[in-house]
Enzyme design. Structure first.
Site, PDB file in Angstrom:
ATOM      1  N   ASP A 198      -6.730  33.325  41.359  1.00 30.39           N
ATOM      2  CA  ASP A 198      -7.992  32.586  39.686  1.00 30.39           C
ATOM      3  C   ASP A 198      -7.836  31.718  39.592  1.00 30.39           C
ATOM      4  OD1 ASP A 198      -9.746  34.935  41.340  1.00 30.39           O
ATOM      5  OD2 ASP A 198      -9.990  36.483  39.873  1.00 30.39           O
TER       6      ASP A 198
ATOM      7  N   ASP B 139      -5.021  33.604  29.190  1.00 34.54           N
ATOM      8  CA  ASP B 139      -4.923  34.663  30.011  1.00 34.54           C
ATOM      9  C   ASP B 139      -3.224  34.780  29.975  1.00 34.54           C
ATOM     10  OD1 ASP B 139      -6.937  35.794  31.517  1.00 34.54           O
ATOM     11  OD2 ASP B 139      -7.530  33.409  32.345  1.00 34.54           O
TER      12      ASP B 139
ATOM     13  N   GLU C 296      -2.588  40.662  36.873  1.00 37.99           N
ATOM     14  CA  GLU C 296      -3.168  39.861  37.655  1.00 37.99           C
ATOM     15  C   GLU C 296      -2.506  38.785  36.979  1.00 37.99           C
ATOM     16  OE1 GLU C 296      -7.528  38.591  35.838  1.00 37.99           O
ATOM     17  OE2 GLU C 296      -7.640  37.683  38.135  1.00 37.99           O
ATOM     18  N   GLU C 297      -1.739  38.164  35.965  1.00 32.55           N
ATOM     19  CA  GLU C 297      -1.331  36.970  36.237  1.00 32.55           C
ATOM     20  C   GLU C 297       0.255  36.795  37.213  1.00 32.55           C
ATOM     21  OE1 GLU C 297      -3.465  35.102  34.741  1.00 32.55           O
ATOM     22  OE2 GLU C 297      -5.394  37.150  34.260  1.00 32.55           O
TER      23      GLU C 297
ATOM     24  N   ASP D 153      -4.912  44.399  33.909  1.00 31.32           N
ATOM     25  CA  ASP D 153      -5.622  42.817  33.574  1.00 31.32           C
ATOM     26  C   ASP D 153      -5.641  42.481  32.016  1.00 31.32           C
ATOM     27  OD1 ASP D 153      -7.132  40.985  33.796  1.00 31.32           O
ATOM     28  OD2 ASP D 153      -8.472  42.236  34.646  1.00 31.32           O
TER      29      ASP D 153
ATOM     30  N   LEU E 249      -6.834  40.238  30.398  1.00 31.21           N
ATOM     31  CA  LEU E 249      -7.859  39.367  29.906  1.00 31.21           C
ATOM     32  C   LEU E 249      -9.030  39.691  31.551  1.00 31.21           C
ATOM     33  CD1 LEU E 249      -8.850  38.061  27.540  1.00 31.21           C
ATOM     34  CD2 LEU E 249      -8.499  36.493  28.383  1.00 31.21           C
ATOM     35  N   ASP E 250      -8.812  40.778  31.193  1.00 32.81           N
ATOM     36  CA  ASP E 250     -10.597  40.894  32.161  1.00 32.81           C
ATOM     37  C   ASP E 250     -12.451  39.625  31.431  1.00 32.81           C
ATOM     38  OD1 ASP E 250     -12.311  41.979  34.500  1.00 32.81           O
ATOM     39  OD2 ASP E 250     -13.962  42.632  32.551  1.00 32.81           O
TER      40      ASP E 250
ATOM     41  N   GLU F  88      -8.308  47.080  38.462  1.00 30.76           N
ATOM     42  CA  GLU F  88      -9.744  46.812  37.815  1.00 30.76           C
ATOM     43  C   GLU F  88     -10.922  47.228  38.482  1.00 30.76           C
ATOM     44  OE1 GLU F  88     -11.272  42.221  36.528  1.00 30.76           O
ATOM     45  OE2 GLU F  88     -10.587  42.720  39.025  1.00 30.76           O
TER      46      GLU F  88
HETATM   47  P1  FDP Z   1     -13.672  36.504  35.319  1.00 28.60           P
HETATM   48  O1  FDP Z   1     -14.303  35.913  35.881  1.00 28.60           O
HETATM   49  O2  FDP Z   1     -14.921  35.816  33.605  1.00 28.60           O
HETATM   50  O3  FDP Z   1     -12.946  37.756  35.124  1.00 28.60           O
HETATM   51  O4  FDP Z   1     -13.089  40.331  37.414  1.00 28.60           O
HETATM   52  C1  FDP Z   1     -13.366  39.239  37.421  1.00 28.60           C
HETATM   53  C2  FDP Z   1     -15.510  38.859  36.548  1.00 28.60           C
HETATM   54  O5  FDP Z   1     -15.020  38.052  35.392  1.00 28.60           O
HETATM   55  C3  FDP Z   1     -15.826  40.671  35.159  1.00 28.60           C
HETATM   56  O6  FDP Z   1     -15.148  40.611  34.493  1.00 28.60           O
HETATM   57  C4  FDP Z   1     -17.265  39.887  35.500  1.00 28.60           C
HETATM   58  O7  FDP Z   1     -17.916  41.227  36.106  1.00 28.60           O
HETATM   59  C5  FDP Z   1     -17.147  39.346  37.419  1.00 28.60           C
HETATM   60  O8  FDP Z   1     -15.617  39.238  37.083  1.00 28.60           O
HETATM   61  C6  FDP Z   1     -18.273  38.606  37.291  1.00 28.60           C
HETATM   62  O9  FDP Z   1     -17.943  37.712  38.511  1.00 28.60           O
HETATM   63  P2  FDP Z   1     -19.290  36.405  38.580  1.00 28.60           P
HETATM   64  O10 FDP Z   1     -19.053  35.343  37.821  1.00 28.60           O
HETATM   65  O11 FDP Z   1     -19.239  36.673  39.909  1.00 28.60           O
HETATM   66  O12 FDP Z   1     -20.516  37.045  38.499  1.00 28.60           O
END
Ligand code: FDP
Length: 339
Positions: A62, A68, A90-91, A109, A111-112, A270
């Site tokens: 990602d 992050d 995650e990083e 993770d 920074l979620d 996650e």
């Molecule tokens: P983010 O990419 O902002 O870190 O795990 C990643 C995540 O957010 C979750 O926190 C969130 O539920 C999901 O992605 C959101 O995904 P969408 O942008 O596809 O809705």
């Protein structure tokens, strides 16, 4: 203020003289200290620098942002001081070897919800603590977790924690370094009329998922005879917090987009910790066809379809998969709007 136990007191009572529990407690306290440091940076918003700026390269694939990177460093430093032999983040592309011979393996993770950094929406740090056992200590099914939790940075900073004996929330008392146990044994209501899903992906979903959401959308006039509400914050820690507080169902299924066959969310740092938190709060967590805590991982950054929340509603979604249901008439209308 009422006399609440601190996180340290709670962990001391829980661990007693048990060596493995003492190690878990020590690790959680180091992560809590890291959380306080991160909360202070996050609370500054742009005053702390360009935290939402993109950086090159990223462990899980990602996009990585400045915050992050900063939080990964803070969490890594905290785990280096902890009795953790291994860390998966995650990083970081690869697992990190920390303290040889230490009893724990920790997936994080740091920074979620990082797409929300500059929108002033709650974000968080998720962690999963396991015994450093077996040939691949970070790749264990979630049912082996000794503890799981997350720190949420929002209007209030708090730690949601399970040690396998219920789910509790410790709130950071403003102006102090104390997390106080003000929400003990959180219980997710069994039933709900509120679903959380990124509905813009409807046209990419499989039939059982389309069937479940279509029935919710048809409301009181449809097969569920119920008017549903929808919420989607798009930050897993924040959506989970709402569900812990007032119930609901969260769904991020696999879909037809490139790279999304198993959804978006990562199993080890996650889905597994969220699953333990949710089950310990009386909720349920499945992939659609399987309990998330029973999924055997094969890679650090693997994704998994994720459905969790109020038990009866998760069972309803699971039935759409076990009965291989197709959407009823309402789906056609909704698909047209999506195109
Ligand atoms: P983010 O990419 O902002 O870190 O795990 C990643 C995540 O957010 C979750 O926190 C969130 O539920 C999901 O992605 C959101 O995904 P969408 O942008 O596809 O809705």
């Amino acid at each position: 203020m009422a006399a609440y136990s601190t996180l340290r007191e709670h962990l001391t009572g829980w661990s007693g003289q048990d060596a493995l529990r003492l190690a878990v407690a020590d690790t959680i306290l180091h992560l809590a200290d890291a959380g306080i440091e991160m909360a202070r940076i996050i609370a500054q918003g742009p005053l702390a620098g360009e935290m939402a700026a993109h950086r090159a390269g990223h462990g899980s694939g990602d996009m990585q942002k400045e915050l992050d990177f900063v939080t990964n460093k803070i969490v890594t430093d905290a785990l280096r001081k902890s009795p953790a032999a291994w860390m998966g983040s995650e990083e970081d592309e690869e697992a990190q070897a920390l303290n040889a011979g230490a009893p724990l393996a920790v997936n994080v993770d740091p920074l979620d919800g990082s797409s929300n950094i500059d929108t002033n929406v709650s974000i968080g740090t998720i962690f999963s603590i396991m015994p450093a056992a077996g040939p691949a200590p970070l790749l264990q099914p979630g049912r082996n977790q000794l503890a799981a939790g997350y720190i949420i940075y929002g209007p209030q900073t708090a730690i949601v924690l399970t040690l396998g004996e219920g789910t509790h929330i410790f709130w950071l008392a403003p102006g102090t370094d104390d997390f106080l146990l003000a929400s003990r044994n959180v219980q997710i209501p069994l039933a709900t009329r509120e679903y959380a899903v990124n509905a813009s992906n409807f046209r990419y979903w499989d039939d059982p998922m389309k069937a479940y959401i279509t029935d919710c959308m048809l409301g009181a006039g449809g097969p569920r005879n119920t008017s549903f509400n929808m919420r989607w914050i798009g930050s897993l820690v924040a959506d989970t917090f709402r569900i812990l507080t007032r119930g609901g169902i969260f769904l991020y299924p696999g879909d037809g987009r490139k790279g999304y066959t198993s959804g978006r969310l990562r199993l080890l740092y996650e889905a597994s910790p969220i699953a333990m938190i949710v089950e310990q709060a009386g909720g349920a967590c499945i992939t659609g066809t399987e309990r998330v805590l029973d999924v055997v991982p094969s890679a650090l950054h693997q994704r998994v379809p994720l459905i969790f929340g109020s038990k009866t509603e998760v069972e309803e979604a699971g039935r759409c998969y076990s009965e291989a249901r197709s959407p009823t008439g309402g789906a056609a209308l909704f698909s047209q709007r999506c195109v």
